[in-house]
Design an enzyme around this catalytic site. Structure first.
Site, PDB file in Angstrom:
ATOM      1  N   MET A   1      21.657  30.344 -37.140  1.00  0.00           N
ATOM      2  CA  MET A   1      21.662  31.618 -36.582  1.00  0.00           C
ATOM      3  C   MET A   1      20.702  32.599 -36.818  1.00  0.00           C
ATOM      4  SD  MET A   1      25.005  34.318 -37.147  1.00  0.00           S
ATOM      5  CE  MET A   1      24.393  34.959 -38.523  1.00  0.00           C
ATOM      6  N   PRO A   2      19.686  32.510 -36.097  1.00  0.00           N
ATOM      7  CA  PRO A   2      18.693  33.713 -36.291  1.00  0.00           C
ATOM      8  C   PRO A   2      19.159  35.102 -36.099  1.00  0.00           C
ATOM      9  CG  PRO A   2      18.000  32.126 -34.645  1.00  0.00           C
ATOM     10  CD  PRO A   2      19.338  31.915 -34.792  1.00  0.00           C
ATOM     11  N   TYR A   3      18.789  35.798 -37.101  1.00  0.00           N
ATOM     12  CA  TYR A   3      18.925  37.207 -37.196  1.00  0.00           C
ATOM     13  C   TYR A   3      17.650  37.884 -37.308  1.00  0.00           C
ATOM     14  CZ  TYR A   3      20.144  41.843 -39.477  1.00  0.00           C
ATOM     15  OH  TYR A   3      20.253  43.126 -39.662  1.00  0.00           O
ATOM     16  N   HIS A  41      20.625  36.734 -32.956  1.00  0.00           N
ATOM     17  CA  HIS A  41      21.062  38.122 -33.108  1.00  0.00           C
ATOM     18  C   HIS A  41      19.841  38.957 -33.202  1.00  0.00           C
ATOM     19  CE1 HIS A  41      25.423  37.022 -33.519  1.00  0.00           C
ATOM     20  NE2 HIS A  41      25.006  36.192 -33.875  1.00  0.00           N
TER      21      HIS A  41
END
Length: 69
Positions: A1-3, A41
């Site tokens: 999950m890249p943020y 995100h």
């Protein structure tokens, strides 16, 4: 999950420009790292220029001095 957290000064950035930033960062993460867009995100923090400093000055003061040159 890249943020990804993007911080910019709050001074006339439109919703359309922000949407473009989100879309292009998402596309880059998908293209370069193979990350799924639905797991990516992007947060945009807008900071008042008087709350951002660099070069030893507040952004508001820096911009005033740059305008006088």
């Amino acid at each position: 999950m890249p943020y990804v957290n993007v911080r910019i000064t709050r001074d006339g950035v439109t919703a359309e420009q922000k949407a473009q930033i989100v879309a292009e960062i998402t596309q880059t993460l998908q293209r370069v790292l193979g990350k799924r867009p639905e797991h990516t995100h992007i947060i945009i923090d807008e900071i008042d220029p008087e709350n951002w400093g660099f070069a030893g000055q507040l952004t508001t003061e820096y911009r005033k001095s740059e305008g006088s040159r």
